[in-house]
Design a protein around this motif. Sequence first.
Motif, PDB file in Angstrom:
ATOM      1  N   THR A   1       0.852  -1.180   0.000  1.00 20.14           N
ATOM      2  CA  THR A   1       0.000   0.000   0.000  1.00 20.14           C
ATOM      3  C   THR A   1       0.890   1.232   0.000  1.00 20.14           C
ATOM      4  N   THR A   2       0.604   2.171  -0.893  1.00 19.45           N
ATOM      5  CA  THR A   2       1.357   3.417  -0.941  1.00 19.45           C
ATOM      6  C   THR A   2       0.418   4.584  -0.649  1.00 19.45           C
ATOM      7  N   VAL A   3       0.992   5.692  -0.247  1.00 19.80           N
ATOM      8  CA  VAL A   3       0.209   6.892   0.044  1.00 19.80           C
ATOM      9  C   VAL A   3       0.143   7.752  -1.211  1.00 19.80           C
ATOM     10  N   ALA A   4      -1.063   8.148  -1.579  1.00 20.64           N
ATOM     11  CA  ALA A   4      -1.260   9.011  -2.749  1.00 20.64           C
ATOM     12  C   ALA A   4      -0.579  10.359  -2.514  1.00 20.64           C
ATOM     13  N   GLU A   5      -0.040  10.930  -3.578  1.00 22.37           N
ATOM     14  CA  GLU A   5       0.611  12.245  -3.476  1.00 22.37           C
ATOM     15  C   GLU A   5      -0.357  13.312  -2.965  1.00 22.37           C
ATOM     16  N   ASN A   6      -1.618  13.194  -3.317  1.00 19.56           N
ATOM     17  CA  ASN A   6      -2.624  14.175  -2.909  1.00 19.56           C
ATOM     18  C   ASN A   6      -3.524  13.636  -1.785  1.00 19.56           C
ATOM     19  N   ALA A   7      -2.984  12.746  -0.951  1.00 16.78           N
ATOM     20  CA  ALA A   7      -3.770  12.173   0.148  1.00 16.78           C
ATOM     21  C   ALA A   7      -4.315  13.284   1.042  1.00 16.78           C
ATOM     22  N   THR A   8      -5.554  13.137   1.449  1.00 16.12           N
ATOM     23  CA  THR A   8      -6.193  14.154   2.284  1.00 16.12           C
ATOM     24  C   THR A   8      -6.020  13.838   3.765  1.00 16.12           C
ATOM     25  N   GLN A   9      -6.201  14.857   4.570  1.00 15.76           N
ATOM     26  CA  GLN A   9      -6.194  14.699   6.021  1.00 15.76           C
ATOM     27  C   GLN A   9      -7.630  14.438   6.457  1.00 15.76           C
TER      28      GLN A   9
END
Length: 136
Positions: A20-28
């Motif tokens: 699993t990777t974190v999206a560049e535009n991941a939201t808080q």
Amino acid sequence: MVSKIIVACCLLAVAGCQSTTVAENATQLTVEFDWQGISACSSVSPEIRIANVPAETRFVDIQMVDLDFRTFNHGGGTIAYSGHGIIEKGALPTYAGPCPPGGITHRYEFTVHALNEDKTLILGHGKSSATFPPVR
């Protein structure tokens, strides 16, 4: 024949190592919960409210940690996300509730990850913590 079996096993092993990777535009994410109606040592998770969830979210992964005794695994689970921002009370399949020794309060933290359809991309993440038993 043996080499075909070995190749097939290797392919299955690689497919099982999905990360699993974190999206560049991941939201808080905004994450809120309370212990209302939750007994000590219960396997029933509290209702968890989440906001600012990306529209592409199909699953949420929720884990609970005792911030004062990190070695105990309180679990949580990955569940389908309905889109309405509420994770119902009791929804987490591998949850072990807060169970501090008598007369002691501990701090517990829920971490929530919003996941895409194949659970390989974290679209958003957030945390919330509270003491148990609740301080009145």
